[in-house]
Design a protein around this motif. Sequence first.
Motif, PDB file in Angstrom:
ATOM      1  N   ASP A 109       0.811  -1.219   0.000  1.00 58.31           N
ATOM      2  CA  ASP A 109       0.000   0.000   0.000  1.00 58.31           C
ATOM      3  C   ASP A 109       0.843   1.266   0.000  1.00 58.31           C
ATOM      4  OD1 ASP A 109      -2.123  -1.692   0.107  1.00 58.31           O
ATOM      5  OD2 ASP A 109      -2.710  -1.232   2.183  1.00 58.31           O
ATOM      6  N   SER A 110       2.043   1.211   0.551  1.00 55.30           N
ATOM      7  CA  SER A 110       2.894   2.393   0.660  1.00 55.30           C
ATOM      8  C   SER A 110       4.352   1.967   0.729  1.00 55.30           C
ATOM      9  CB  SER A 110       2.531   3.200   1.911  1.00 55.30           C
ATOM     10  OG  SER A 110       2.848   2.461   3.084  1.00 55.30           O
ATOM     11  N   GLU A 111       5.254   2.928   0.595  1.00 59.67           N
ATOM     12  CA  GLU A 111       6.679   2.640   0.723  1.00 59.67           C
ATOM     13  C   GLU A 111       6.999   2.078   2.102  1.00 59.67           C
ATOM     14  OE1 GLU A 111       8.438   6.405  -0.138  1.00 59.67           O
ATOM     15  OE2 GLU A 111       8.827   5.878  -2.230  1.00 59.67           O
ATOM     16  N   LYS A 112       6.388   2.668   3.117  1.00 58.06           N
ATOM     17  CA  LYS A 112       6.680   2.228   4.477  1.00 58.06           C
ATOM     18  C   LYS A 112       6.238   0.782   4.697  1.00 58.06           C
ATOM     19  CE  LYS A 112       6.587   3.734   9.296  1.00 58.06           C
ATOM     20  NZ  LYS A 112       6.189   2.511   9.948  1.00 58.06           N
ATOM     21  N   GLU A 113       5.119   0.382   4.080  1.00 56.10           N
ATOM     22  CA  GLU A 113       4.657  -1.005   4.222  1.00 56.10           C
ATOM     23  C   GLU A 113       5.660  -1.965   3.585  1.00 56.10           C
ATOM     24  OE1 GLU A 113       2.305  -2.080   6.060  1.00 56.10           O
ATOM     25  OE2 GLU A 113       1.290  -0.198   6.518  1.00 56.10           O
ATOM     26  N   LEU A 114       6.241  -1.560   2.431  1.00 59.43           N
ATOM     27  CA  LEU A 114       7.280  -2.384   1.805  1.00 59.43           C
ATOM     28  C   LEU A 114       8.486  -2.495   2.724  1.00 59.43           C
ATOM     29  CD1 LEU A 114       8.790  -3.844  -0.482  1.00 59.43           C
ATOM     30  CD2 LEU A 114       9.301  -1.589  -1.475  1.00 59.43           C
ATOM     31  N   LEU A 115       8.916  -1.385   3.292  1.00 52.44           N
ATOM     32  CA  LEU A 115      10.062  -1.402   4.200  1.00 52.44           C
ATOM     33  C   LEU A 115       9.805  -2.309   5.388  1.00 52.44           C
ATOM     34  CD1 LEU A 115      12.828  -0.217   5.044  1.00 52.44           C
ATOM     35  CD2 LEU A 115      11.563   1.610   6.202  1.00 52.44           C
ATOM     36  N   GLU A 116       8.612  -2.222   5.958  1.00 53.61           N
ATOM     37  CA  GLU A 116       8.281  -2.999   7.157  1.00 53.61           C
ATOM     38  C   GLU A 116       8.167  -4.494   6.864  1.00 53.61           C
ATOM     39  OE1 GLU A 116       7.972  -2.158  10.266  1.00 53.61           O
ATOM     40  OE2 GLU A 116       8.130   0.018  10.159  1.00 53.61           O
ATOM     41  N   ALA A 117       8.066  -4.864   5.590  1.00 51.19           N
ATOM     42  CA  ALA A 117       8.018  -6.293   5.249  1.00 51.19           C
ATOM     43  C   ALA A 117       9.334  -6.978   5.601  1.00 51.19           C
ATOM     44  CB  ALA A 117       7.708  -6.479   3.764  1.00 51.19           C
ATOM     45  N   GLY A 118      10.450  -6.232   5.566  1.00 48.60           N
ATOM     46  CA  GLY A 118      11.746  -6.811   5.920  1.00 48.60           C
ATOM     47  C   GLY A 118      11.783  -7.314   7.347  1.00 48.60           C
ATOM     48  N   PRO A 119      11.447  -6.465   8.334  1.00 48.46           N
ATOM     49  CA  PRO A 119      11.362  -6.954   9.711  1.00 48.46           C
ATOM     50  C   PRO A 119      10.370  -8.093   9.890  1.00 48.46           C
ATOM     51  CG  PRO A 119      11.454  -4.564   9.696  1.00 48.46           C
ATOM     52  CD  PRO A 119      11.338  -4.999   8.262  1.00 48.46           C
ATOM     53  N   LYS A 120       9.278  -8.058   9.114  1.00 46.31           N
ATOM     54  CA  LYS A 120       8.276  -9.134   9.203  1.00 46.31           C
ATOM     55  C   LYS A 120       8.896 -10.466   8.761  1.00 46.31           C
ATOM     56  CE  LYS A 120       3.832 -10.426   9.601  1.00 46.31           C
ATOM     57  NZ  LYS A 120       3.786 -11.770   9.033  1.00 46.31           N
ATOM     58  N   ILE A 121       9.666 -10.441   7.685  1.00 40.59           N
ATOM     59  CA  ILE A 121      10.323 -11.659   7.207  1.00 40.59           C
ATOM     60  C   ILE A 121      11.352 -12.149   8.223  1.00 40.59           C
ATOM     61  CG2 ILE A 121      11.863 -12.597   5.438  1.00 40.59           C
ATOM     62  CD1 ILE A 121      10.550 -10.682   3.468  1.00 40.59           C
ATOM     63  N   HIS A 122      12.140 -11.227   8.766  1.00 36.01           N
ATOM     64  CA  HIS A 122      13.125 -11.580   9.785  1.00 36.01           C
ATOM     65  C   HIS A 122      12.454 -12.307  10.947  1.00 36.01           C
ATOM     66  CE1 HIS A 122      17.313  -9.491  10.181  1.00 36.01           C
ATOM     67  NE2 HIS A 122      17.405 -10.757   9.856  1.00 36.01           N
ATOM     68  N   THR A 123      11.293 -11.794  11.349  1.00 39.18           N
ATOM     69  CA  THR A 123      10.554 -12.397  12.460  1.00 39.18           C
ATOM     70  C   THR A 123       9.982 -13.743  12.060  1.00 39.18           C
ATOM     71  OG1 THR A 123      10.001 -10.204  13.353  1.00 39.18           O
ATOM     72  CG2 THR A 123       8.642 -12.062  14.068  1.00 39.18           C
ATOM     73  N   ASP A 124       9.367 -13.809  10.870  1.00 33.44           N
ATOM     74  CA  ASP A 124       8.732 -15.052  10.421  1.00 33.44           C
ATOM     75  C   ASP A 124       9.746 -16.175  10.224  1.00 33.44           C
ATOM     76  OD1 ASP A 124       6.318 -13.778  10.477  1.00 33.44           O
ATOM     77  OD2 ASP A 124       6.045 -13.656   8.308  1.00 33.44           O
ATOM     78  N   LYS A 125      10.973 -15.826   9.893  1.00 36.72           N
ATOM     79  CA  LYS A 125      12.007 -16.839   9.710  1.00 36.72           C
ATOM     80  C   LYS A 125      12.514 -17.399  11.042  1.00 36.72           C
ATOM     81  CE  LYS A 125      13.985 -15.552   5.228  1.00 36.72           C
ATOM     82  NZ  LYS A 125      15.217 -15.103   4.517  1.00 36.72           N
TER      83      LYS A 125
END
Length: 262
Positions: free
Chosen positions: A78-94
């Motif tokens: 939805d936004s640039e910030k949402e794309l950026l926040e996907a990185g921490p989400k992946i780090h957590t999900d892994k």
Amino acid sequence: MKSDDFDLKADLEYGAEPGVNSFRNNRMLIFNAKSMGLLRQQLIDTLGLEEARKTLFRFGFQSGYSDFLSIDKNYDFDSEKELLEAGPKIHTDKGLVSVETTEYEYDEDAGEFRYGGLWHNSYEAEQHVIYNGEAEEPVCWSLTGYASAWCSGFAEIPVLAMESKCAGMGHDDCEWRVKPIDEWGEEAAPYIRAIMDFFRGDKLMEYYSYIEDQEGLEGKIELAKETNLPETKASTAVDSKENIEMFREAIEDILGERPPKL
């Protein structure tokens, strides 16, 4: 979509082929944290602390850069910030670390980027303490490498993540911050030297992404064979005309047609 909507499990395909798990045509591996801790310690014992830090930082950087290319290409946020926040989400999900972000500032035109927060339950800090006890300096080298690469891909300028606190030093959590490379002081020199050549291989990584879209995992493997450059080496190769032309010729051999000039 929002970063919270991203679900690694939804697109993680177990058994894509016998012995192969994949995420968006990228082969994924699952290792026990203890085995990673042992490998990490072997690097420290064999290479020494400085070289081990460099190697693990580059390992994390490669992982973060590859993930960013894949996520940016395959998902619409939805936004640039949402794309950026996907990185921490992946780090957590892994299962590597639980990420809490507390700072965000981005001005693309001005080349300004600030990002920061806390890491909880860092596997890397945990494994370091098991083998070495508490450290005198931050030890989440692969995690900072990942964050540096993800944010560099997002901001489209070289940025670096570093810890000001680390659970490996006895702190309750790890505190991290990302900002442009040239805004760090001497403390960042070892990390900057470790990754500067990564920024020379963007064009070749784009060709890997292109063949991945066209042919999937098999195409990427074939491209690596054709160019005699595995993906981890391609990301550090200089974007010379000779290397770029080599990749274009290899893709033409695989697809039967000339790829676009990315």
